[in-house]
Design an enzyme around this catalytic site. Structure first.
Site, mmCIF file in Angstrom:
data_model
loop_
_atom_site.group_PDB
_atom_site.id
_atom_site.type_symbol
_atom_site.label_atom_id
_atom_site.label_comp_id
_atom_site.label_asym_id
_atom_site.label_seq_id
_atom_site.Cartn_x
_atom_site.Cartn_y
_atom_site.Cartn_z
ATOM 1 C CB SER C 51 24.465 -15.106 2.884
ATOM 2 O OG SER C 51 23.488 -14.901 3.873
ATOM 3 N NE ARG C 296 33.044 -18.032 5.618
ATOM 4 C CZ ARG C 296 33.585 -17.974 6.821
ATOM 5 N NH1 ARG C 296 33.458 -18.992 7.652
ATOM 6 N NH2 ARG C 296 34.238 -16.895 7.218
ATOM 7 C CB CYS C 506 37.582 -28.920 9.887
ATOM 8 S SG CYS C 506 38.503 -27.659 8.977
#
Lengths: 248, 312, 531
Positions: C51, C296, C506
């Site tokens: 993050s 992410r 995906c």
């Protein structure tokens, strides 16, 4: 018989190792530490020998600061029966490591000592050979196959020319190579069991080992950058270039 | 003034090329250079050793129990003749790696493994962390320096020497606890990828399992080992044990020729210590050209047959 | 098949992120005798999490008073905030919106912070097991969630047992906490099974990509928090960048793109790399080196997309449900508060019942409600979004309407008839050269001989419909170059599953929803450090 397995806490093999810009060492800030991969293979071999009924006890030994207890617990979780930490305040070089291990050998009287062939940090590939010399026992390094028969062992070693087979009388020191086995996974419940297995600590002073003969480690540099070389136009030029450089 | 003793490697028939590389390293250290040859029926090997540039003397210890390279036997013998030498060197081959630390421990010293470069008679550069860092190490003054020499870092000494050969009998007894059974040469005529001095490699550009025959054929012509990039392995052209790179083998041949390999960092990691890297690729933008010593923008399906013809 | 070995706990927590660890710590603080375990598929705590991150410390003060005496290893107090609107070459400084005022906040490495929290959890005798992946839910006879089943290890690519085969154990627990983060694979199954999303809008996500750089001395200004918007994105693509200046000459730089983007040819990774080449950023990075990289997905739907978070025997917490505050660009404080609330609820009731109502009544959801219209405002393009966002901010979310959230897999335009905007992208000279080089820095690793964890449910579509309609966008939206269409007597899809960084993009963006991400063997995947 007892089997002693040496394990070392090293920077995990996945870590992209970087040299510190002041050349004082390698950046280990926040990096993952693990059991040296060759040592896992060594431990796996010892466990298989024990599980086959040819040894009663597997003891993992590590020379390091208290952080290495984490790796000893991993060894216990894999299945070792007991752990011993040789407590040191700074990294030991192979000669002192071998001398300290010898003291443990004198205490435990093992039939076999199995080590990884080298640690992936220092890449020395010395400790097993040194230990066996000081112990005045046989060595079998880079083992890719091991067969025990009573008081001796037949070891196949990976050498440059192929596979060499030797027979050694026990007790002996064996160092293992990658292709000896594939270490088992650790079962979750065994992690819990490992917390209750014995882990003893012995300092170098208690063992009566004085550190001496250290090589002085100086400046660390990154590997030389490969630069772009020359371009050739066709196969003929390539062959000429290779011939000029004595490569063919 | 340094007095250097090199323990020679041989296979009972001829001297191993690694010994000539140890000589070059010894020359960099400076001083007198002797070579010890242990074995049985080793006259011609001793003569070979004596013909290496700048070698003063070859001590040939001829004894039956020394004919097999059992580390315990060779170490005991080395110890018996080590007196007076400031440096004991061996090659960083499986034989040298097996032997030299045993000698070091018996002399009560640490070993310097894999000398890449010599800074001074007791100061050396060596690789650690799989070659991702090069560190300077200094051996303590007044103690014998025991070291192995990194073969890929040194050229071979020329055959211009004129040393003397001294034949002796063994000063040490055979150990009984270790017995040599035999050697099985790496199956097949092709050199093993991990230790080959020359490697020919193919990538996705080769296009199929069948097309890899081009690579095999060129390799055989050059007496080379064969490797592949991960892309070629993933595409099913070759088995996984031929993979060179981060998740495969890390190799350091004198000559590495890459055909149809783009040169992603994962592959280059596996060959960063190679002597000379040759790259052949259709795409001039391939990253491999940024690190190749000799690059050729071309179609491997034309270039390889051309090379075979030229190599005759 | 032999019966699996069973371990029993009072509470089993899946995922050692801030939500899961906060829950574990709080549970043990309230009831020290409770048997609590946390399982984590990364090889160590922090390996799979990344993050920016700038965090609000209030939940840390509540959970771990005195933490400031012994903070996590990367923890820099914010000194200054800057918001920039970028053009290809120029930039305009915008006023810092109130949600981005980071006074009293800290720049941290979320990965290091989780490792630090894990130590505190272990000190309280929470059992933490990194390197083990929960691959299935265990259901009790009455259909409730009753724990998890750890994935089998040592299975080869054909599904057969290797020599190292180890059957995964079953962990039985009356309470299972799903804290897998965005698009968790078990959470996905449970949401479907218990219809937890039947009364809410679909979740919408962004893909966040990040690099940790070591820059030349003097270039990093520790404590400086910069955000950018505008170039290199076009007005119809939501997103922006963050540049957080750390200590030791390090910079955390990243880029988020809304996964509801329309252009089938768009490559989020390339957009990230372009942003780095804006003169303002290029100058900062020039001469530096990459230490680590990764990606992410992040949950951006907020209030409207929040599913029901309770089901028999289990709770969803943190971003497994989706609690990130988009305009603040922060979700960690929410995740922690949610974990603590869950712990308190379990302590009070020993049941999952009633948690959802408590959550919706809490400061966590109130915060989401206030900003609920900001993200969907951008569906009408950048400028209209910007204006609506300003209005929503000024009115503190009190406007009577609530905009709907759309599903990301529905927004991609078909190639036919679509003209992508002129992006004005530039030639690049900063590393990483391409996605494969970027993946190298994620230190991602998968044993190659294991079942492919990216399941294509209808593989024919790739070479027939998808190539025609969208030109195989998976080959572009994956930040790790997992998907490739290669020529092999006709085209075929090649899945380089070894490159996967577990970002879940995906699974989210595929327009046919035929990609199903399942967990590979434990300890596989990225090995993020200080990310």
């Amino acid at each position: 018989m007892k089997i002693l397995v040496g394990i070392k806490r090293v920077v995990d093999y996945n870590v992209r190792v970087r040299v510190l810009s002041d050349g004082s060492g390698v950046d280990t800030d926040g990096v993952k530490m693990s059991v040296n991969p060759f040592d896992e293979i060594a431990l796996e071999e010892a466990l298989r020998i024990r599980d086959a009924g040819n040894a009663e006890e597997v003891i993992v030994v590590s020379a390091g600061g208290d952080e290495c207890q984490q790796q000893l617990r991993t060894g216990l979780a894999m299945g070792a029966d007991r752990a011993i930490q040789i407590q040191v305040s700074e990294g030991l070089q192979p000669l002192s490591t071998a001398r300290a291990f010898l003291k443990i050998i004198e205490r435990e009287d093992p039939g076999l000592v199995i080590l990884g062939k080298q640690a992936i940090d220092d890449d020395n590939n010395q400790t097993a050979q040194m230990l066996s010399a000081l112990w005045d026992r046989p060595q079998a390094t880079s083992a890719s196959k091991l067969e025990l028969s009573g008081t001796s062992a037949t070891v196949t070693r990976e050498v440059d020319a192929g596979l060499e087979t030797i027979e050694i009388d026990l007790p002996a020191v064996i160092s293992v190579d990658l292709r000896l086995n594939e270490p088992r996974f650790v079962k979750l419940p065994d992690i819990m069991k490992a917390k209750r297995k014995p882990l003893d600590v012995a300092s170098l002073e208690e063992l009566g080992v004085a550190v001496e003969g250290n090589l002085e480690i100086g400046h660390f540099a990154p590997p030389p950058q490969r630069e772009k070389g020359i371009m050739v136009e066709d196969a003929a030029q390539l062959v000429e270039e290779l011939k000029n450089r004595g490569l063919i | 003034m340094s007095r250097i003793l090199i323990i020679a490697e041989h296979d009972g028939q001829s001297l191993n090329f690694s010994t000539a590389k140890c000589v070059t390293c010894a020359q960099a250290i400076g001083g007198d250079i002797d070579i010890a040859v242990f074995g049985s029926g080793i006259e011609s090997i001793a003569a070979e050793a004596a013909s290496l540039e700048s070698v003063a003397r070859v001590i040939a210890v001829d004894a039956g129990h020394l004919s097999a390279p059992i580390a315990a036997n060779w170490a005991n013998e080395a110890l018996a003749i080590a007196d007076g030498y400031s440096h004991l060197l061996g090659p960083s081959t499986t034989l040298g790696k097996d032997l030299m630390p045993r000698i070091a421990a018996l002399l009560g010293v640490n070993q310097v493994s894999d000398i890449m470069a010599v800074n001074a008679p007791t100061s050396f550069k060596r690789p650690i962390y799989a070659g991702n860092a090069i560190v300077d190490v200094e051996a303590p003054a007044g103690a014998t320096v025991v070291a192995t020499v990194r073969i890929a870092s040194w050229s071979a000494a020329a055959i211009t020497g004129n040393g003397s050969v001294e034949v002796r009998s063994a000063s040490s007894d055979a150990v009984t606890h270790t017995r040599y059974i035999g050697l099985e040469s790496g199956g097949g005529e092709r050199p093993d990828l991990q230790s080959a001095q020359r490697v020919i490699s193919g990538g996705r550009g080769v296009g199929s399992e069948e097309n890899f025959n081009l690579i095999y054929s060129l390799a055989d012509k050059l007496g080379a080992g064969v490797g592949a990039s991960r892309a070629a392995v993933d595409a099913g052209y070759v088995p996984n044990d031929m993979q060179v790179g981060q998740t495969g083998k890390i190799i350091s041949p004198d000559l590495y020729m890459a055909f149809g390999i783009s040169g992603a960092i994962q592959h280059v990691t596996g060959i960063k210590d190679a002597g000379t890297i040759v790259a052949v690729n259709k795409d001039s933008e391939s990253p491999i050209f940024e690190i190749s010593d000799i690059g050729l923008v071309g179609d491997l399906f034309n270039v390889i047959p051309e090379l075979e013809k030229l190599l005759g | 098949m032999t019966e699996r070995e069973i371990m029993e706990y009072d509470v089993i927590i899946v995922g050692a992120g801030p939500a899961g660890l906060s829950c574990a710590i709080r549970l043990k603080q309230l009831k020290p005798d409770l048997m609590v375990a946390v399982i984590e598929k990364g090889a160590e705590v922090g390996a799979h999490i990344l993050s920016g991150a700038v965090i609000e410390p209030a939940p840390l003060d509540r959970l771990l008073p005195g933490w400031r005496e012994n903070p996590p290893s990367v923890c820099i107090p914010v000194e200054k905030d800057e918001l920039w609107l970028l053009r290809q070459k120029g930039r305009i400084r915008l006023p810092t919106p109130p949600q981005q005022n980071n006074h009293d906040n800290f720049i941290v490495s979320l990965g290091s912070m989780c490792a630090w929290m894990a130590e505190k959890a272990e000190a309280l005798e929470v059992d933490i097991f990194p390197g083990y992946a929960a691959s299935e839910i265990r259901f009790t006879d009455d259909g409730a969630v009753g724990g998890v089943i750890i994935g089998d290890m040592g299975v080869d690519i054909g599904g057969n047992e290797k020599d190292t085969y180890m059957q995964g154990i079953e962990i039985h627990a009356p309470m299972t906490i799903l804290s897998e983060g965005c698009r968790g694979h078990l959470s996905k199954q449970l949401i479907r099974k218990f219809e937890l999303d039947k009364d809410c809008d679909p979740q919408t996500y962004g893909i966040g990509m990040k690099e940790l750089w070591k820059v030349q001395p003097g270039k990093s200004k520790p404590g400086l928090v910069q955000h950018t918007t505008g170039w290199p994105l076009d007005s119809k693509t939501y997103g922006g960048s963050f540049i957080y200046h750390l200590d030791k000459d390090r910079i955390a730089i990243g880029f988020v793109t809304g996964l509801d983007y329309q252009d089938p040819e768009f490559m989020p990774f390339e957009a990230f790399q372009q942003m780095k080449h804006h003169p303002m950023v290029h100058e900062l990075l020039e001469g530096g080196e990459i230490l680590s990289s990764g990606a992410r997905a992040i949950a951006e739907g907020g209030y409207q997309s929040l599913p029901k978070t309770e089901m028999p025997g289990a709770l969803l917490i943190g971003d497994a449900a989706g609690m990130l505050n988009v305009p603040k660009v922060k979700g960690t404080h929410q995740a922690m508060l949610c974990g603590m609330l869950a712990a308190e609820h379990i302590n009070d009731t020993a049941s999952s019942k009633g948690f959802d109502a408590k959550l919706r009544d809490s400061e966590i959801v109130k915060e989401l409600y206030k900003v609920r219209n900001i993200r969907p405002a951008f569906y009408k393009g950048f400028w209209r979004g910007f204006i609506r966002a300003a209005i929503e901010t000024v009115t503190m979310g009190k406007m009577p309407t609530t905009l709907s959230i759309h599903a990301d897999d529905s927004t991609l335009k078909k190639r036919d008839g679509y003209t992508p905007p002129d992006r004005k992208w530039v030639d690049r000279d900063l590393p990483p050269r391409d996605r494969l080089a970027s993946v190298y820095f994620a230190a991602t690793e998968h044993d190659e001989d294991q079942p492919v964890h990216l399941q294509i449910l209808e593989p024919d579509i790739c070479t027939t419909r998808c190539v025609e309609e969208y030109d195989n966008p998976c080959t572009r939206f994956c930040p790790a170059n997992v998907y490739e269409m290669i020529e092999d007597g006709g085209m075929r899809l090649q899945i380089n599953s070894g490159n996967c960084v577990h970002c879940k993009t995906c699974d989210i963006k595929d327009p046919y929803q035929i990609i199903n991400w399942v967990t590979p063997e434990g300890a596989c995947g990225p090995n993020y450090q200080n990310m």
